[in-house]
Design an enzyme around this catalytic site. Structure first.
Site, mmCIF file in Angstrom:
data_model
loop_
_atom_site.group_PDB
_atom_site.id
_atom_site.type_symbol
_atom_site.label_atom_id
_atom_site.label_comp_id
_atom_site.label_asym_id
_atom_site.label_seq_id
_atom_site.Cartn_x
_atom_site.Cartn_y
_atom_site.Cartn_z
ATOM 1 C CG HIS A 293 -1.913 1.518 0.950
ATOM 2 N ND1 HIS A 293 -2.976 1.073 0.684
ATOM 3 C CD2 HIS A 293 -1.480 2.439 1.440
ATOM 4 C CE1 HIS A 293 -3.624 1.995 0.866
ATOM 5 N NE2 HIS A 293 -2.512 3.327 0.842
ATOM 6 C CB CYS A 294 2.444 3.093 -2.808
ATOM 7 S SG CYS A 294 3.607 4.570 -2.745
ATOM 8 N N PRO A 295 0.997 4.996 0.045
ATOM 9 C CG PRO A 295 2.604 5.948 2.237
ATOM 10 C CD PRO A 295 2.349 4.680 1.469
ATOM 11 C CG ASN A 299 -4.759 2.952 -5.369
ATOM 12 O OD1 ASN A 299 -6.072 1.760 -4.080
ATOM 13 N ND2 ASN A 299 -5.063 3.317 -6.997
#
Ligand SMILES: [Zn+2]
Length: 441
Positions: A293-295, A299
């Protein structure tokens, strides 16, 4: 499959036949020994009550949590075992998992649970967090207190700032940084009044960098807004491939088609998910070929948006490299012969503060983007996700017969890269859906 279950646990089949209330005893013993297949079998075949408390008020979920059998916990939660049950000592399953300090058991319980379990107190007045830190399980205590903080941020007055921020992530911040950098680059590097007029070559490179930045922004929007490959849940509108529908229809009670890869159960989404997928606690969905999960894009990165994410990273690296080169060239060639008492650094900072600020931020972004691009590229070449790379030890499918690391999805560097570039992902169905292949035959 049923044959396998019997062969696995002759003791338990004996228990069933001799006890008057066989399921009551069998489910607890099965949970204590992590016999997930057997537990599922007695529940499916004999309708055993999998949530019944023993004399101490402990359900099979308490026992599985205490012993740290994550797969058994998954099965029990999947079947809606009651997480909030307190035994005679006032302990919930999470209390017991915290006492033993089993990270995976705590993770499964917390992701599938609610705030009540995190703040529940036992008879002595201790919460799971306090018990974990009392016993010296620092990782578990940290994980539990973070989970508690996330829950309270979602509920308290801070909701407007912290809660929302956690939902939105840092994507708006990254968007603003890119826009500010573009403005700085045009104003303080390309068209700065106190710099010499740009030459045709430098101008060409400069405007190429600006165009690349605009394309990066488009890719940024694409990978942050696209469905990363959410696995369909029961009741979702049917729009995916037949194989996925088939998997949704698999019933845990019909064991012949279920080969017992228990880590595929998602107790939160109540689905049997494809092998390489993982539940994302931030998105609250299971994601196919979950990478991370890439902040910064707010997304998940998964099967459907990984190629966009990779292109975004490559463009980011290229743009910041080009812009840094143009910036350094513009400022460097301008430095005149300075008097002895003035250093060039002092001169540059005083004369071109905008350009220097741009270069500093741009070089930080260049370093970060390069590291990410290189690590993603090596993982793509090996067809392994960031999640699998970091947690390989947890996944049975990443181990060969000799128990050592073996990636069954690695089809060789050339094919891995070609599949990724052409389709955006590699087709793992044959390996990822073994039960279905057998059914089809
Ligand atoms: Zn899930």
């Amino acid at each position: 499959m049923q044959f396998q279950v019997y062969q696995l646990s002759p003791l338990f089949t004996t228990l069933i036949s001799v006890s008057k209330k066989p399921q009551l005893l069998a489910v607890h013993v099965a949970a204590q020994y992590g016999q997930t297949a057997f537990l599922n079998h007695v529940v499916a075949k004999y309708q055993a009550d999998f949530d019944v408390p023993d004399n101490e008020g402990r359900s099979p979920l308490h026992w599985a949590a205490y012993k740290g059998f994550a797969d058994t916990i998954r099965l029990l939660l999947f079947r809606d075992a009651w997480q909030g049950r307190q035994d005679k000592e006032g302990c919930t399953p999470l209390h017991w998992a915290a006492i033993r300090g089993n990270v995976e058991a705590c993770t499964v319980l917390v992701h599938a649970g609610m705030k009540q379990e995190l703040v529940a107190k036992d008879n002595a007045g201790f919460t799971p967090v306090q018990l974990a830190s009392d016993k010296g399980h620092r990782h578990v205590a940290l994980f539990l207190s973070n989970a508690q903080r996330t829950h309270s941020n979602n509920n308290c007055v801070n909701k407007l700032c912290h809660g929302k921020m956690a939902d939105i992530g840092y994507a708006p911040i990254l968007f603003c940084i890119i826009i500010i950098l573009m403005v700085l680059f045009i104003n303080s590097v390309l068209a700065a009044p106190n710099l010499t007029k740009v030459t045709a070559v430098v101008g060409l490179w400069g405007w190429t960098a600006v165009s690349l930045a605009i394309v990066s922004l488009i890719m940024f929007y694409k990978c942050s807004s696209k469905d990363p490959g959410y696995v369909k849940r029961q009741g979702d509108v049917s729009s995916h491939k037949d194989t996925e529908d088939l998997l949704l229809n698999i019933d845990l009670d019909s064991s012949p088609i279920w080969t017992g890869n228990w880590s595929q159960l998602c107790p939160t989404c109540k689905i049997i998910r494809p092998v390489r997928s993982k539940h994302c606690p931030t998105c609250k969905r299971c994601v196919e070929q979950f990478d991370h999960h890439c902040p910064w894009i707010s997304n998940c990165v998964g099967k459907r948006n990984k190629r966009d994410f990779f292109v975004f990273l490559c463009l980011g690296t290229l743009t910041s490299l080009l812009a840094a080169a143009v910036g350094i060239q513009r400022i460097w060639t301008e430095i005149p012969v300075l008097p002895a008492e003035e250093t060039w650094i002092h001169h540059v900072v005083v004369r071109h503060p905008g350009g220097v600020a741009f270069l500093l931020v741009d070089i930080i972004i260049l370093l970060a983007a390069t590291i990410l691009t290189v690590s993603q590229a090596t993982q793509i070449a090996r067809n392994i996700t960031t999640n699998e790379f970091a947690n390989a030890i947890r996944y049975g499918y990443l181990r060969g017969p000799d128990g050592r690391f073996h990636n069954p999805y690695n089809h060789g560097c050339q094919k891995n890269c070609a599949d990724f570039l052409i389709r955006g992902y590699t087709d793992d169905d044959e390996i990822a859906w073994p039960p279905l292949q057998q059914v089809a035959r």
